[in-house]
Design an enzyme around this catalytic site. Structure first.
Site, PDB file in Angstrom:
ATOM      1  N   HIS A  79      55.726 -16.679  13.473  1.00  0.00           N
ATOM      2  CA  HIS A  79      54.987 -16.372  12.246  1.00  0.00           C
ATOM      3  C   HIS A  79      54.266 -17.617  11.746  1.00  0.00           C
ATOM      4  O   HIS A  79      54.697 -18.730  11.987  1.00  0.00           O
ATOM      5  CB  HIS A  79      55.927 -15.815  11.167  1.00  0.00           C
ATOM      6  CG  HIS A  79      57.074 -16.711  10.825  1.00  0.00           C
ATOM      7  ND1 HIS A  79      58.171 -16.875  11.646  1.00  0.00           N
ATOM      8  CD2 HIS A  79      57.304 -17.510   9.753  1.00  0.00           C
ATOM      9  CE1 HIS A  79      59.025 -17.710  11.094  1.00  0.00           C
ATOM     10  NE2 HIS A  79      58.519 -18.129   9.943  1.00  0.00           N
ATOM     11  N   HIS A  94      52.795 -19.591   8.414  1.00  0.00           N
ATOM     12  CA  HIS A  94      52.857 -19.724   6.952  1.00  0.00           C
ATOM     13  C   HIS A  94      51.481 -20.141   6.432  1.00  0.00           C
ATOM     14  O   HIS A  94      50.831 -20.994   7.027  1.00  0.00           O
ATOM     15  CB  HIS A  94      53.826 -20.844   6.545  1.00  0.00           C
ATOM     16  CG  HIS A  94      55.247 -20.595   6.894  1.00  0.00           C
ATOM     17  ND1 HIS A  94      56.169 -20.110   5.988  1.00  0.00           N
ATOM     18  CD2 HIS A  94      55.933 -20.778   8.051  1.00  0.00           C
ATOM     19  CE1 HIS A  94      57.348 -20.012   6.577  1.00  0.00           C
ATOM     20  NE2 HIS A  94      57.242 -20.412   7.829  1.00  0.00           N
TER      21      HIS A  94
END
Ligand code: ZN
Length: 138
Positions: free
Chosen positions: A99, A101
């Site tokens: 993922h 950020h």
């Protein structure tokens, strides 16, 4: 498999969605580093970037760019953004589903990332390492 991000993607776990398409989902971080902190998550379970299907990897950054435009226009009045992707546990990755950020940044916000370089590398040293990387591009 017990992955919180897969659960969020499958809508089995609640999240606050800021963006969603066929390839990625963008959600608000439950524990934001600063207000407006967003996570961009590919809709395929891969722990590290190297294992993400090319199309999903590309869409992750494309979505991040779009979301950053929305963040810059929102009322949070950010001064800058950090795009942070921790690729593996030693890099600080806490959830083993890749993922990205997107973190709103401000002067003196106390968020830090030090490269911590100890010395300047010589040209032959850099060439040797570059050759190893180049030889392993597939
Ligand atoms: Zn997952």
């Amino acid at each position: 498999m017990d992955c919180i991000f897969c659960s969020i993607i499958e809508k089995k776990t609640e999240s606050t969605i800021v963006y969603e398409d066929e390839f990625v989902i963008g959600i608000m971080d439950l524990f934001p580093a600063t207000e407006g902190h967003v996570l961009v998550i590919p809709k395929v379970h891969s722990e590290i970037v190297a294992d993400i299907d090319d199309e999903y990897a590309a869409k992750m950054f494309k979505a991040a760019k779009l979301i950053s435009i929305g963040m810059r226009k929102a009322s949070i009045k950010l001064e800058a953004l950090s795009f942070v992707l921790s690729d593996g546990k030693s890099a600080g990755q806490e959830i083993p589903h890749a993922h990205l950020h997107i973190i709103p940044r401000y002067q003196g916000d106390g968020i830090g990332f030090r490269f911590g370089s100890k010395r300047k590398y010589s040209k032959p040293e850099l060439e040797r390492i570059a050759a190893e990387i180049k030889n392993n591009l597939v």
